[in-house]
Design an enzyme around this catalytic site. Structure first.
Site, PDB file in Angstrom:
ATOM      1  N   GLU A  61       1.643   0.244  -4.962  1.00  0.00           N
ATOM      2  CA  GLU A  61       0.723   1.328  -5.299  1.00  0.00           C
ATOM      3  C   GLU A  61       1.461   2.659  -5.195  1.00  0.00           C
ATOM      4  O   GLU A  61       1.623   3.208  -4.110  1.00  0.00           O
ATOM      5  CB  GLU A  61      -0.475   1.336  -4.345  1.00  0.00           C
ATOM      6  CG  GLU A  61      -1.478   2.434  -4.674  1.00  0.00           C
ATOM      7  CD  GLU A  61      -2.338   2.855  -3.483  1.00  0.00           C
ATOM      8  OE1 GLU A  61      -3.419   3.422  -3.708  1.00  0.00           O
ATOM      9  OE2 GLU A  61      -1.913   2.631  -2.327  1.00  0.00           O
TER      10      GLU A  61
ATOM     11  N   ASP B 251       0.816  -1.201   0.000  1.00  0.00           N
ATOM     12  CA  ASP B 251       0.000   0.000   0.000  1.00  0.00           C
ATOM     13  C   ASP B 251       0.856   1.260   0.000  1.00  0.00           C
ATOM     14  O   ASP B 251       1.844   1.349   0.729  1.00  0.00           O
ATOM     15  CB  ASP B 251      -0.899  -0.023   1.249  1.00  0.00           C
ATOM     16  CG  ASP B 251      -1.733   1.230   1.395  1.00  0.00           C
ATOM     17  OD1 ASP B 251      -2.652   1.414   0.583  1.00  0.00           O
ATOM     18  OD2 ASP B 251      -1.458   2.028   2.321  1.00  0.00           O
TER      19      ASP B 251
END
Length: 555
Positions: free
Chosen positions: A245, A219
């Site tokens: 990400e 993340d």
């Protein structure tokens, strides 16, 4: 499949997955050592923003029960929510958003959270892995809920564990973040500290060894360097799938950083090069949001160099960018307009890169049958992360040719292309014509295995199953002796969706031209692919596959 084997399958109906043919899992890194696990993954995002409110403490049970369906729908991997418990709660009345408990402001590594219990998580992971669906956990190394009491993880202040332990955490020169700088300080972990690094290394190993992890989604990759991700993967799960990400436009970088004047593709490719992981294709997402359909070619997955295409993880929307069912519509920070969603899925599921399908699109908002058809087209053609692609100008919209390992595809989105022979050589048949002609896909022949030497393409055949009386949650499917009909596996059967003359069920399915195909009608549960309620009695139906052919069976 022989009649005796079909009979054995029928006898074993109550034993989940006994006769299911799982997707072949081809492991391995790319030729450039990127951890893309063979390059043939199709990933389902296994949650949306509001599942902790829509299905509190029950989501792992839902995933467990849907495992065989996820596999039958063609997914080889599932992006799981953050497995660590999160007791946070927040709302932003000005933006109309709210949340808490999703795992992104996590408490510690205890697995008894708002998605369900530790035991339920293990059951869900076991069911998914048993169905041939790789489990990819969302992990958040850069920040946690520092202030919440009763933690199982405690890092004291002033000893270098936190970014705001630095002498001047707001100054780049004295910032203990590594990699791309994180936006906050109070809850920002210093992953460069050996104790913090080891904490995550050990937890990733724990997720692999005890919770069935086949990879990780990292993340918000700020505040920890891509080299650190590479080190964690090397130590904990070097042969797994990984994706980062990096959602940040080049203009957000400082004027003296090279990224400030780089392209979106260059910024995210650099992160991939240094981590040896794939990366979400925000270059494509930005073009979907801000460009024309013709501009979609400028995503990372459309790059002329296969070394760039192989690292692209493509998506339409996710729990952050798009809407979610339930409270306040979820996050919806950067949602694609509704009128482009079908075209966008047609694009990512027929072109290079590793596509990710959003849960809400697949199972909540009526795009499921459309996406299943596209997945079948991709699988049959053998489109991979690094497949060759060429774009054709001189037409409206977007026109491209993709060379899979088994078939060549031509796609035309919002285009005036009249015939695939205008841009590619070979004999093509229509695989999809949707949205009033705005989405068209053609493919070359899959080849024949009937000994005739005919290598004609797939043609649409009309299927009818009469007297298909069903209970809620069940549907009628066609299953048969070719890959397009599941090779006699009920879990991979094709659902017939036209019930306008119920209990007659109809549908159109692409089959290899020139073959004689045997098949039957079955009634099967939609949520549990192993729960076959009824097979059509008597002998098999048979159809000689040709353009305009139709075939029927009855219960």
């Amino acid at each position: 499949m022989s009649r005796s084997l079909r009979a054995a399958c029928l006898a074993a109906i109550l034993l989940p997955l006994t006769c299911q043919t799982a997707l072949a899992d081809v492991a391995g890194n790319s030729p450039n050592d990127v951890r893309y696990h063979g390059g043939d993954e199709i990933i389902l995002q296994g949650f949306h923003w509001n599942v902790v409110r829509e299905a509190p403490n029950d989501w792992y049970n839902i995933l467990r029960d849907k495992a065989s369906t996820v596999s039958a729908d063609g997914f080889s991997a599932i992006w799981m929510p953050v497995p660590w418990r999160d007791f946070s709660s927040w709302s932003d009345p000005a933006k109309g958003t709210s949340g808490g408990g999703e795992g992104y402001f996590w408490h510690d590594f205890n697995k008894n959270g708002r998605y369900g219990s530790d035991a339920q998580l293990k059951q869900a992971a076991a069911a998914l892995n048993g169905a041939g669906v790789k489990v990819l956990y969302d992990v958040v190394p850069n920040h946690m809920n520092r202030g919440y009491p009763d933690k199982e993880i405690n890092f004291p202040a002033g000893q270098g564990y936190w970014r705001n332990d630095c002498a001047d955490p707001g100054n780049y020169a004295n910032d203990c973040d590594d990699g791309d700088r994180f936006i906050g300080g109070e809850s920002d972990l210093n992953t460069g500290h050996p104790d913090v690094f080891a904490l995550f290394r050990n937890e990733f190993g724990n997720l692999r060894g005890n919770y069935g992890a086949g990879g990780f989604r990292f993340d918000f990759v700020r505040g920890y360097a891509p080299e650190r991700v590479d080190s964690w993967m090397t130590a904990a799960h070097d042969d797994a799938f990984c994706v980062g990400e990096l959602w940040k436009s080049p203009s957000e970088y400082q004027s003296w950083q090279w990224q400030n004047t780089a392209t979106w593709q260059e910024v995210i490719k650099d992160w991939s090069d240094r981590s040896d992981c794939t990366v979400f294709d925000f270059a494509l997402k930005e073009r979907m949001q801000n460009g024309s359909i013709a501009d979609w070619r400028y995503g990372l997955n459309g790059n002329p160099d296969p070394r760039w295409r192989e690292v692209a993880v493509t998506f339409v929307d996710n729990h952050d960018t798009g809407y979610s069912p339930g409270q306040n519509g979820g996050q919806h920070h950067w949602p694609l307009q509704d009128g482009l969603i079908r075209q966008a899925y047609a694009y990512i599921l027929t072109t290079p890169g590793t596509p990710v399908v959003y849960w809400a699109h697949m199972y909540d908002w009526g795009y499921g049958d459309f996406i299943r058809q596209l997945i079948q087209i991709r699988r049959t053609a053998g489109v991979r992360a690094d497949s060759p692609i060429s774009f054709h100008t001189g037409y409206s919209g977007l026109v491209a040719t993709i060379s899979g390992t088994s078939q060549t595809l031509v796609i035309a989105l919002n285009s005036n292309l009249g015939n695939p022979s205008q841009v590619a050589s070979g004999t093509f048949s229509e695989a999809m014509n949707g949205s009033s002609g705005a989405i068209r896909v053609w493919r070359t022949g899959a080849g024949s295995n009937d000994g005739s030497g005919d290598t004609g393409g797939l043609v649409q055949v009309g299927f009818t199953c009469n007297n298909g009386v069903t209970q809620p949650g069940d549907s009628v499917y066609a299953v048969g002796g070719v890959a397009e009909l599941g090779n006699w596996s009920p879990a991979s059967a094709v659902r017939l969706t036209d019930t306008s003359a119920y209990p007659t069920w109809k549908g159109s399915i692409g089959l290899p031209a020139g073959q004689t195909v045997e098949w039957k009608c079955i009634i099967r549960n939609e949520a549990d692919a192993s729960a076959v309620r009824q097979w059509q009695p008597g002998g098999n139906n048979s159809v000689q596959v040709a353009a305009g052919a139709s075939t029927s069976g009855a219960f």
